[in-house]
Each structure stands twice: as C-alpha cells, then as structure tokens.
Design a protein around this motif. Sequence first.
Motif, mmCIF file in Angstrom:
data_model
loop_
_atom_site.group_PDB
_atom_site.id
_atom_site.type_symbol
_atom_site.label_atom_id
_atom_site.label_comp_id
_atom_site.label_asym_id
_atom_site.label_seq_id
_atom_site.Cartn_x
_atom_site.Cartn_y
_atom_site.Cartn_z
ATOM 1 N N ARG A 174 0.821 -1.211 0.000
ATOM 2 C CA ARG A 174 0.000 0.000 0.000
ATOM 3 C C ARG A 174 0.853 1.260 0.000
ATOM 4 O O ARG A 174 0.336 2.365 -0.196
ATOM 5 C CB ARG A 174 -0.937 -0.012 1.208
ATOM 6 N N SER A 204 5.731 4.684 8.152
ATOM 7 C CA SER A 204 5.223 4.768 6.775
ATOM 8 C C SER A 204 6.181 5.549 5.881
ATOM 9 O O SER A 204 6.393 5.181 4.716
ATOM 10 C CB SER A 204 3.836 5.410 6.760
ATOM 11 N N ASN A 245 -0.552 9.507 1.523
ATOM 12 C CA ASN A 245 -0.792 8.468 2.518
ATOM 13 C C ASN A 245 -1.174 9.151 3.830
ATOM 14 O O ASN A 245 -0.460 10.033 4.314
ATOM 15 C CB ASN A 245 0.482 7.634 2.715
ATOM 16 N N VAL A 254 -2.649 7.541 7.232
ATOM 17 C CA VAL A 254 -3.114 6.345 7.933
ATOM 18 C C VAL A 254 -3.321 6.671 9.412
ATOM 19 O O VAL A 254 -2.387 7.052 10.112
ATOM 20 C CB VAL A 254 -2.103 5.196 7.763
ATOM 21 N N GLY A 255 -4.560 6.535 9.871
ATOM 22 C CA GLY A 255 -4.852 6.722 11.287
ATOM 23 C C GLY A 255 -4.727 8.151 11.749
ATOM 24 O O GLY A 255 -4.313 8.388 12.891
ATOM 25 N N HIS A 282 -4.568 7.299 0.120
ATOM 26 C CA HIS A 282 -4.794 6.105 0.937
ATOM 27 C C HIS A 282 -5.135 6.528 2.353
ATOM 28 O O HIS A 282 -4.377 7.266 2.995
ATOM 29 C CB HIS A 282 -3.546 5.218 0.958
ATOM 30 N N PHE A 307 -6.913 5.399 6.327
ATOM 31 C CA PHE A 307 -7.222 4.389 7.337
ATOM 32 C C PHE A 307 -8.030 5.100 8.399
ATOM 33 O O PHE A 307 -7.551 6.064 9.005
ATOM 34 C CB PHE A 307 -5.914 3.826 7.894
ATOM 35 N N SER A 309 -8.286 -1.274 0.494
ATOM 36 C CA SER A 309 -6.925 -1.803 0.354
ATOM 37 C C SER A 309 -6.750 -3.124 1.101
ATOM 38 O O SER A 309 -5.661 -3.687 1.114
ATOM 39 C CB SER A 309 -5.893 -0.777 0.832
ATOM 40 N N ASN A 310 -7.828 -3.613 1.724
ATOM 41 C CA ASN A 310 -7.868 -4.978 2.271
ATOM 42 C C ASN A 310 -9.113 -5.678 1.727
ATOM 43 O O ASN A 310 -10.017 -6.064 2.482
ATOM 44 C CB ASN A 310 -7.869 -4.963 3.793
ATOM 45 N N HIS A 362 -11.541 -1.267 11.479
ATOM 46 C CA HIS A 362 -11.088 -0.091 10.723
ATOM 47 C C HIS A 362 -11.475 -0.246 9.252
ATOM 48 O O HIS A 362 -11.756 -1.350 8.776
ATOM 49 C CB HIS A 362 -9.582 0.108 10.854
ATOM 50 N N GLU A 421 -9.764 0.669 5.555
ATOM 51 C CA GLU A 421 -8.587 1.141 4.830
ATOM 52 C C GLU A 421 -8.923 1.090 3.347
ATOM 53 O O GLU A 421 -9.421 0.078 2.854
ATOM 54 C CB GLU A 421 -7.342 0.329 5.158
#
Length: 414
Positions: free
Chosen positions: A47, A83, A145, A147-148, A174, A176, A271-272, A311, A313
């Motif tokens: 990712r 990351s 990106n 994430v979180g 991307h 999350f 992405s999952n 979550h 993603e």
Amino acid sequence: MKCSAESRPAAVPASDAATPVVSAFYDRFPYPADPLQDGPPPGYNWRWCLDSVWAFTTGALPPSPPGGRPWRILDAGCGTGVSTDYLCHLNPGSSVLAVDISAGALAVARERTLRSGAADQVAELRIEQRSLLDLAGEGPFDYINSVGVLHHLREPAAGLQALAALLRPGGLLHLFLYADGGRWEIHRVQRSLARLAVGAGDEGLRLGRQLFRDLPETNRLRRHHEQRWALDTAADPNFADMYLHPQETSYDLERLMAFVARADLSFAGFSNPEVWDPARLLGGALLERALALPERQRWALVEDLDPDISHFEFFLSSGALHRQDWRDDASLLAAAGTRNRCLWGWPSTSLLGQDLMPLTISPDALTLMQGLEAAPPGTALGALPLDWSAPRRLAAARELLAARVLLPLGSEAA
C-alpha cells in the motif's frame, strides 16, 4: 538527493481545535512504537508502493510523471516515520514530504529514516512539523498516505477536504479510519477510563493497564483485550493510542461513504479487499445470494456479519480512474510490464505474495516473468523469445496478473 528535517519552525498552527491536545499526547507517547533499526525497513507493505497501488486500483502501472519529474508523495500524519521509511524505500527517486504535529514523534521519525538510509533512496525527503491543514503551496501530489490521522481531528471532514485539494487530477489517496463495529469494546473501556478521570499521561497508562488486571477473568472486555489486542498494545504508546487518546471519531460504512462524497473524491477500492469478500463468511445458497447483491450492499452485509472489523482502509481518487481490461488477448500480448517488487523469495515458484501470504506459481509463469525481466524495457509479452504458442503465453501471463506478480503497462501509460 536533498534531505531537510528542520525547514519549518517548531510552532505548529492550531488549525484544528484538537491539535494542541493531540500534539501533546503524541509528544508523551510517540506512535507507532515500532523499534528503530539500522538498514531498510523489514519486508514491504504494497500500500506504500506506487507501482503496486496503481496496478491494484487501475489494473496497470501509472504513466510516468510529466517532464521527467519525480513522483510527489505526501505522508500526512507520519508519526514516528514507519510509513515514511517504507514510502522512501519502495519508491526510489521520488520526492517525499512527511508532516506531523508532534515534535516528539518527528524526533523518532528523523532518527528512523537516518538510520535506515531512507533519504539516500529518494530525490528529496522533507520531514516537517506541520498540520496537514496548513500545506498551502505544496503539491500537487501524485500519492497521499494518511493512515490513522483524520479520525483524530475535531473536524475530520476539513482534513479530508484539505488533502483532496493537494491531490493532482488522477492522483490517489490512501486512508485508514476507525470503524464502529469492531471497536465497541474499546469504546466502552475508553468511556470507563474517562469517567474514572485517569487522564492521558503516565498515570492514565498505569491505571488503564490495571483496569484489565482488576476485571474478572470472565469479563468480556478483559477477554476481548487479552485475546485480540494484548500483543498490539504491549508497547506503552500503542496502549495509550488505543485506550487513552483524547480525540477520535469512528464510522460505519454509510457514514464513511457520505464522508468521502462530501470531499468530491471517488472511492477506488478497499486496500484490504479480502475482508469485504462475503465468501470468507458464507457458503452455498447464502453466498450465491450475497454475490448477487450490488457492491455497496455486499459490503454492508459483511459489515453486519463481522463485528470484528475495527477499521476501514481504502483508496480514493481525484476524478474517476480508468480501469485497464486485460480480457482481450491481443491487448495482453502487446503489453509490457514489470515484476511487483512487493514479493518475498523471488525467483521461485514458491513465494510470499503482495499480502505476505504463501503464493505458488507455475513453472511457465516463472519462466515468462524471468524472460520479461531479462528483456529490454518495454518489451511486449508477445515479443519475448519463447518458443511457446499464444495460448500458453496468455495462460502464464494471466496467472501472473491474478497473482499480482506481473504489473502490466497499460495503454494509457504506453
């Protein structure tokens, strides 16, 4: 190569109401607490690899940036730089900007990327103490990106709109974000600790851990923590991030899609994706009925049936993405491509694939991919010097595509 770690003043504008308290929290508990090490980060995360991401979302490698410029990547809310480290090592030659509001977390990020040699992999690496809401004049970015991060803003929608404004047309983002369903036990613990006024410092950490020791062994909250989260929260910053965070928002699928729509971005896929496949939960006639549902309803069904989804993603795009169709034999034989760098054990017929799961490919698939690697760049699959029939060549190519070993060059990029 240019590396700048201190090109902005330490004072961070409080662009979001939660910024000061969240910044102070991560100064106390730099997150994530992944250990520092000398050398590149372990393994890979596809990712954070632009080639893999574009092939996943569009079916093909992206066109090269115009004018020969490097890819522009933003790590919005980089924390301790895990990351950022991967983004540099998986995208050599790129220009990377990593920002975070926590000075404590950024100190770890700078040490991490220094020890890993991340800056040596890219054309430019900047690590700066800035809010993602205060990046006017940066970009546009090809890939962002985050994430979180957005769920720790008081106004997550403002954060998403700020990132959308930094994304070039056709670029990818991307994200999350927390999901309501799989966090209900976490939410109960958070509320309990807040009622007990344990705080978000060292005392809160001590009392939070004591709570799980004091609860009866049969208590569902204790059992859920011990069975699912104890390993993930072994490090103090990770425990604090889960149970003591002063600001967080979570979503269900319906609110998530409304959240995305308000930013005028297109949903480009989870992405999952394996999580959202009803085949992992159902079989027989029920699975047939599930697969007949429209896509959004299939996801809602999975959300209802799996209370452990903690979550979301997913990828978003600025504008609709063109999806390359490789069902046409002539188009596939005329395509060039490259090997996915997110593999373990190459060259072999037994690998760890893009998702770090065991992957077996046929000897023909291995031979075709090795032939493509040995050929001059841009060589079409149909032009490889193999004494094979077209059906045999196509079968091996489609096997490589399905396994995400071959990342093809689409007609637009070509």
